[in-house]
Every structure is written in structure tokens, then in C-alpha cells.
Design a protein around this motif. Structure first.
Motif, short mmCIF file in Angstrom:
data_model
loop_
_atom_site.label_atom_id
_atom_site.label_comp_id
_atom_site.label_asym_id
_atom_site.label_seq_id
_atom_site.Cartn_x
_atom_site.Cartn_y
_atom_site.Cartn_z
N PHE A 184 75.16 -73.79 -2.77
CA PHE A 184 75.77 -72.47 -1.94
C PHE A 184 74.50 -71.72 -1.46
O PHE A 184 73.39 -71.85 -1.87
CB PHE A 184 76.47 -71.47 -3.17
N GLN A 185 74.61 -70.80 -0.63
CA GLN A 185 73.53 -70.03 -0.01
C GLN A 185 74.22 -68.66 -0.27
O GLN A 185 75.43 -68.44 0.15
CB GLN A 185 73.44 -70.30 1.50
N VAL A 186 73.37 -67.65 -0.84
CA VAL A 186 73.94 -66.51 -1.32
C VAL A 186 72.93 -65.37 -0.74
O VAL A 186 71.67 -65.45 -0.71
CB VAL A 186 73.71 -66.27 -2.80
N PHE A 187 73.48 -64.12 -0.38
CA PHE A 187 72.75 -62.86 -0.09
C PHE A 187 72.94 -62.15 -1.53
O PHE A 187 73.99 -61.79 -1.69
CB PHE A 187 73.41 -62.18 1.23
N TYR A 188 71.75 -61.59 -1.75
CA TYR A 188 72.03 -60.78 -3.06
C TYR A 188 71.18 -59.59 -3.05
O TYR A 188 69.79 -59.72 -2.65
CB TYR A 188 71.46 -61.51 -4.41
N HIS A 189 71.48 -58.47 -3.53
CA HIS A 189 70.84 -57.06 -3.61
C HIS A 189 71.33 -56.41 -4.59
O HIS A 189 72.38 -56.27 -4.92
CB HIS A 189 71.05 -56.30 -2.49
N ARG A 190 70.23 -55.81 -5.36
CA ARG A 190 70.55 -54.90 -6.58
C ARG A 190 69.69 -53.57 -6.16
O ARG A 190 68.54 -53.61 -6.06
CB ARG A 190 70.06 -55.38 -7.80
N VAL A 191 70.39 -52.50 -6.53
CA VAL A 191 69.82 -51.07 -6.25
C VAL A 191 69.91 -50.23 -7.54
O VAL A 191 71.12 -50.24 -8.12
CB VAL A 191 70.37 -50.27 -5.16
N TYR A 192 68.78 -49.87 -8.08
CA TYR A 192 68.73 -48.80 -9.35
C TYR A 192 69.20 -47.50 -8.94
O TYR A 192 68.61 -46.96 -8.09
CB TYR A 192 67.73 -48.80 -10.15
N LEU A 193 70.09 -46.66 -9.60
CA LEU A 193 70.75 -45.30 -9.18
C LEU A 193 69.90 -44.34 -10.37
O LEU A 193 69.82 -43.16 -9.59
CB LEU A 193 71.89 -45.33 -9.07
N SER A 194 69.55 -44.77 -11.19
CA SER A 194 69.23 -43.73 -12.29
C SER A 194 68.08 -44.26 -13.21
O SER A 194 67.82 -45.39 -12.97
CB SER A 194 70.29 -43.34 -13.14
N LYS A 195 67.39 -43.33 -13.88
CA LYS A 195 66.21 -43.99 -14.59
C LYS A 195 65.13 -44.27 -14.06
O LYS A 195 64.44 -45.16 -14.33
CB LYS A 195 66.61 -44.55 -15.85
N LEU A 196 64.95 -43.62 -12.80
CA LEU A 196 64.06 -44.10 -11.68
C LEU A 196 62.72 -43.25 -12.23
O LEU A 196 62.50 -42.02 -11.86
CB LEU A 196 64.24 -43.87 -10.47
N ALA A 197 61.70 -43.86 -12.66
CA ALA A 197 60.41 -43.14 -13.34
C ALA A 197 59.66 -42.49 -12.12
O ALA A 197 59.02 -41.62 -12.56
CB ALA A 197 59.70 -44.32 -14.08
N TRP A 198 59.48 -42.98 -10.83
CA TRP A 198 58.88 -42.36 -10.01
C TRP A 198 59.39 -41.13 -9.01
O TRP A 198 58.85 -40.31 -8.26
CB TRP A 198 58.40 -43.51 -9.06
N LEU A 199 60.86 -40.80 -9.86
CA LEU A 199 61.44 -39.59 -9.33
C LEU A 199 61.55 -38.25 -10.25
O LEU A 199 62.90 -37.95 -10.30
CB LEU A 199 62.65 -40.10 -8.57
N THR A 201 60.75 -35.11 -10.10
CA THR A 201 61.26 -33.95 -9.33
C THR A 201 62.72 -34.02 -8.95
O THR A 201 63.50 -33.17 -8.53
CB THR A 201 60.64 -33.73 -8.09
N LYS A 202 63.36 -35.33 -8.97
CA LYS A 202 64.77 -35.41 -8.76
C LYS A 202 65.44 -35.82 -9.98
O LYS A 202 66.85 -36.25 -9.69
CB LYS A 202 64.76 -36.40 -7.57
N GLY A 203 65.20 -35.65 -11.12
CA GLY A 203 65.87 -35.90 -12.49
C GLY A 203 65.98 -37.32 -12.59
O GLY A 203 66.67 -37.73 -13.23
N TYR A 204 65.14 -38.06 -11.84
CA TYR A 204 64.76 -39.59 -12.21
C TYR A 204 66.19 -40.21 -11.65
O TYR A 204 66.41 -41.39 -12.34
CB TYR A 204 64.60 -39.83 -13.78
N ARG A 205 66.77 -39.49 -10.57
CA ARG A 205 67.72 -40.51 -10.06
C ARG A 205 68.02 -40.27 -8.71
O ARG A 205 67.45 -39.27 -8.10
CB ARG A 205 69.33 -40.23 -10.95
N MET A 206 68.86 -41.20 -8.02
CA MET A 206 69.06 -40.89 -6.56
C MET A 206 70.31 -39.90 -6.38
O MET A 206 71.07 -39.96 -7.27
CB MET A 206 69.56 -42.31 -5.94
#
Length: 440
Positions: A184-199, A201-206
Motif C-alpha cells: 500500500f501507499q499511504v499519506f499520514y499526518h498526526r497533529v498534537y492539540l494539547s500539552k504543547l511544551a513550547w506554548l 502563554t497559550k495554556g500549552y494547547r492550540m
């Protein structure tokens, strides 16, 4: 003709015997090995190349029942010096800021966690084995991953053995033996929405819908072959694992969206050796398992691949032809709570620095060794690791071996995996279940 038939029978018997050897290795056998070689150090092998003649030198680092997969004439294992792969400075700062605040409730769910690494080495070492196992499991869930990664073109190849040990049809990256039955050929993407250490000032989330309830979302689309092209999945991982992960699939042939059940998660994914919970060694829910920390073990793992395209060699092209390090790891056991699960237990070797899984061994309901999973990563040079997008060991390949039946599935990232920043509008567009039947 009789001679040809006799050779076919003998080859088949040899193949069956090989499978029986693998199946005869039990969890007790592996536990004896763990105890015998518990003190094998991370500098126990000199850097250099190890071939079949030096396979015995690897006995202290590769488990019985699995080391047989390395026993072939072309074996080439390059060992490099063990190096540090520390997480980004923002993750380290969040870890220090919220140290010792996280706890685990009676259901195994983490509480009081804000950002960074939830549990310190000292807390893990001081805990009883069950609690320590849960701590390691949650540290893995919340390991440093920046904002998630994208693998735009991944090949997943199902490989079966060839009786004479030769090679049939293979795909790019498979340079040993075996025959690709389907890929198979697959496109894959994961995005983290919370617990984001570099944010901080934004409560660590998107600032997106669901970031107060979800850790991440995943999007997967099958690009080929034609009979599955257009099949898509969106997975939503909740912060509270007991709520259950939502796996929504769109089947192009049926033109409808449906949700996978918990039982389907334990089945083989699209006919591969993987289940939904096997990717990257373990991708399931913490509260679906009973955990125990069995100790520590140094194992070889590919954390700094040297290959532009990951290469695998061996009789069924399932052993990375690459650069390995000896990595100190937690030995973590997970027993599924789902009584009809095909797995009896899973033994994971969790890197003590990155909390990635270099190796996972799976035992069936009879406690016999059934599968092995390996993950190949590529790391940046130290000078690049201060950059957010280059600070995470990048996934390059996942390998699943059915030791009992002599089958494998190898997933290979073609173009390099990318850790990419994403705007909220793009997240809402790509990862929306309502848009699952549309295009990217």
C-alpha cells in the motif's frame, strides 16, 4: 519430477520447523534471558560492523526467539557509540516546572499533568512495579513530539518467505529475500492539540476545537493500490483514555463513514501484520492494559539512521540494514484487559531518554513468542536540535514480524518525515470528520 516434489516437501517442512522453533520460545524463556543479561552495558560492544560470524556477541542484547531472525549469511549490523537524544529545551523547562505534580488514579488514568515529562526517573524507581509501569507508559504517551509529524508517502509492504530463501518481487528499501504479496501507499499526518511544551502563554494547547479534550488527531489516506485508494481514517486520541479512542473510517467503495469498534482495533490492519495498536511499537490506550515495569535492559535500536531510504535485509527483508546504538531501556509489560484479544502480553523496550520503543515483543494467549516490532528513527545533528522541527527523532520505518508464520510487514517513509507547524485553520480542515469524504 519426483525429485522436484521431494525438494518442495523438504523445503516446506524446513519452513514449518523454523516457525515451530520461534513458537517454542515462551515468555519464561525471555524472562530468563532478561535476568541473565540484566547487567549488559551500553558500551558492551565496540563500535563497528557485526556479521553472522559475530552474532554470538549480540546474545546479551537480542532476545531468544528473535535473535534467530538475525542468523543469515548477509547480516550486517553497524554499532555506533551511544549518544544523547535529549528533548527540546522547552520540553525540559516544562518538565522542571511541573515536576512531581502528576499522579495516577485507581483506574490508571493520569491526573494533574500539565506539560513536559510527567514522571521523573526517581519517581519511577521509587514506585512499585505496577505503578512504575503506568508511569513509564504515560511518559511514552507524553514524550517529546513537537506538533506531530507528516509522512507524505509511506509504503507498507506485506512480505512472505520464499522457500529457497531467495527474493521475489520487492519494493524500494527491501534488499534481502522474500516476496511482496501486497503493498500500500499511504499519506499520514498526526497533529498534537494539547500539552504543547513550547506554548506556555497559550495554556500549552492550540486554539482549535477539541484541544481541551484531545491529545492529538491523526489522518491517514490510502493512495494505492486502486482497490483501496481513497480509503481514509481520522483517529482522535482523548486525554482521558477511559473515554476510548475514536477511529473513523471512510471506505471509498462504500462511500460512507463508519467508526471502528474496540474489537476491530485488535484485528490485523488492512491485512498487515500490524494491528491498530501496534504502530511505533505501541499506539494503544494506557487504560486498556494492565502494566508492570519488569526492570531495565540495554538493547540495540536504530535511533540515528544513516540511510536516505530505510533499508531492510534478511530472509524476509525485515532486519534494518543500518546504524544501531545500544540503548538503555525500560522493560515494560502490558497485558490487554480485553479478554478476547489475540495477544496474551506485550513486552516493550522503552528508551529511557526518548521514551520511544526500539523493540516490542508480543506473546500469544499460550504465552509463546508471536511477533516482534522494531522502529527506525533518524536524528538531527546536535547543532540542529535547538530547532523545534529538528529536535525530535524522526520516524523512518516500522517493521512488524510474525515470527510464528514467517511473515512481515515493513512500513517505509519515502520522502523524509516532516515535523511541520500547522495553523488552526489547516487543522480544522484536514482533521475534520465532516470532511472525511472529501479531499486533502
Amino acid at each position: 519430477m519426483l525429485k522436484i516434489l521431494l525438494n518442495i516437501v523438504l523445503n516446506a517442512l524446513t519452513l514449518v520447523a523454523t516457525c515451530q522453533v520461534f513458537a517454542a520460545v515462551t515468555f519464561s524463556d525471555v524472562k530468563v534471558w532478561l535476568d541473565e543479561y540484566a547487567q549488559a552495558p551500553s558500551d558492551g560492544l565496540a563500535p563497528g560492523n557485526y556479521d553472522r560470524a559475530r552474532l554470538q556477541d549480540l546474545n546479551a542484547y537480542i532476545a531468544p526467539g528473535f535473535i534467530e531472525s538475525f542468523d543469515f549469511p548477509e547480516l550486517d549490523i553497524e554499532i555506533e557509540e551511544t549518544r544523547s537524544h535529549a528533548p527540546h529545551q522547552s520540553f525540559q523547562e516544562a518538565t522542571a516546572l511541573y515536576a512531581d505534580q502528576a499522579t495516577i488514579n485507581e483506574d490508571g488514568q493520569i491526573e494533574g499533568y500539565t506539560a513536559g515529562q510527567p514522571f521523573t526517573r526517581q519517581a519511577i524507581d521509587a514506585a512499585l512495579s505496577g505503578a512504575a509501569g503506568l508511569m513509564v507508559a504515560w511518559n511514552r504517551i507524553y514524550r517529546w513530539q513537537y506538533q506531530g509529524y507528516r509522512a507524505p508517502e509511506t509504503t507498507m509492504a506485506n512480505i512472505e518467505s520464499v522457500l529457497d530463501g531467495g527474493a521475489g518481487d520487492l519494493v524500494e528499501g527491501l534488499v534481502g529475500g522474500g516476496h511482496v504479496d501486497r503493498y500500500f501507499q499511504v499519506f499520514y499526518h498526526r497533529v498534537y492539540l494539547s500539552k504543547l511544551a513550547w506554548l506556555p502563554t497559550k495554556g500549552y494547547r492550540m486554539d482549535v476545537t477539541g484541544s481541551d479534550e484531545l491529545l492529538y488527531k491523526e489522518f491517514m489516506e490510502f493512495l494505492a493500490p486502486f482497490d483501496v485508494a481513497g480509503t481514509k481514517f481520522i483517529i482522535e486520541r482523548p486525554l482521558i483514555h477511559a473515554e476510548g479512542e475514536k477511529v473513523n473510517s471512510y471506505l471509498a467503495s462504500e462511500r460512507r463513514v463508519r467508526r471502528l469498534s474496540a474489537k476491530e482495533r485488535a484485528d490485523h490492519f488492512m491485512g498487515t501484520v500490524f494491528t491498530f495498536d501496534d504502530f511505533e511499537g505501541f499506539s494503544g490506550l494506557v487504560t486498556d492494559n494492565t502494566w508492570e515495569l519488569l526492570g531495565h535492559k540495554v538493547i540495540p535500536a536504530v535511533l540515528n539512521s544513516k540511510q536516505a531510504i530505510p533499508l531492510s535485509h534478511g530472509p524476509i527483508s525485515s532486519i534494518p540494514l543500518d546504524r544501531w546504538q545500544l540503548r538503555p531501556s525500560y522493560v515494560l509489560q502490558a497485558i490487554p484487559k480485553f479478554e478476547n484479544h489475540q495477544y496474551g502480553r506485550r513486552l516493550m523496550f522503552v528508551d529511557e531518554e526518548t521514551f520511544g520503543i526500539g523493540l516490542a515483543l508480543v506473546f500469544d494467549r499460550n504465552d509463546e513468542l508471536y511477533k516482534a516490532f522494531m522502529v527506525v528513527h533518524k536524528s538531527s545533528d546536535k547543532s540542529e536540535q535547538s530547532e523545534l522541527a529538528l529536535s525530535v527523532p524522526r520516524w523512518r520505518s516500522s517493521i512488524a514480524i510474525n515470527l510464528r508464520d514467517n511473515l512481515a510487514t515493513v512500513a517505509i517513509a519515502g520522502p523524509p518525515t516532516e515535523f511541520v507547524p500547522m495553523k488552526a485553520s489547516r487543522v480544522n480542515q484536514l482533521f475534520s470528520i465532516s470532511n472525511l469524504s472529501g479531499g486533502r
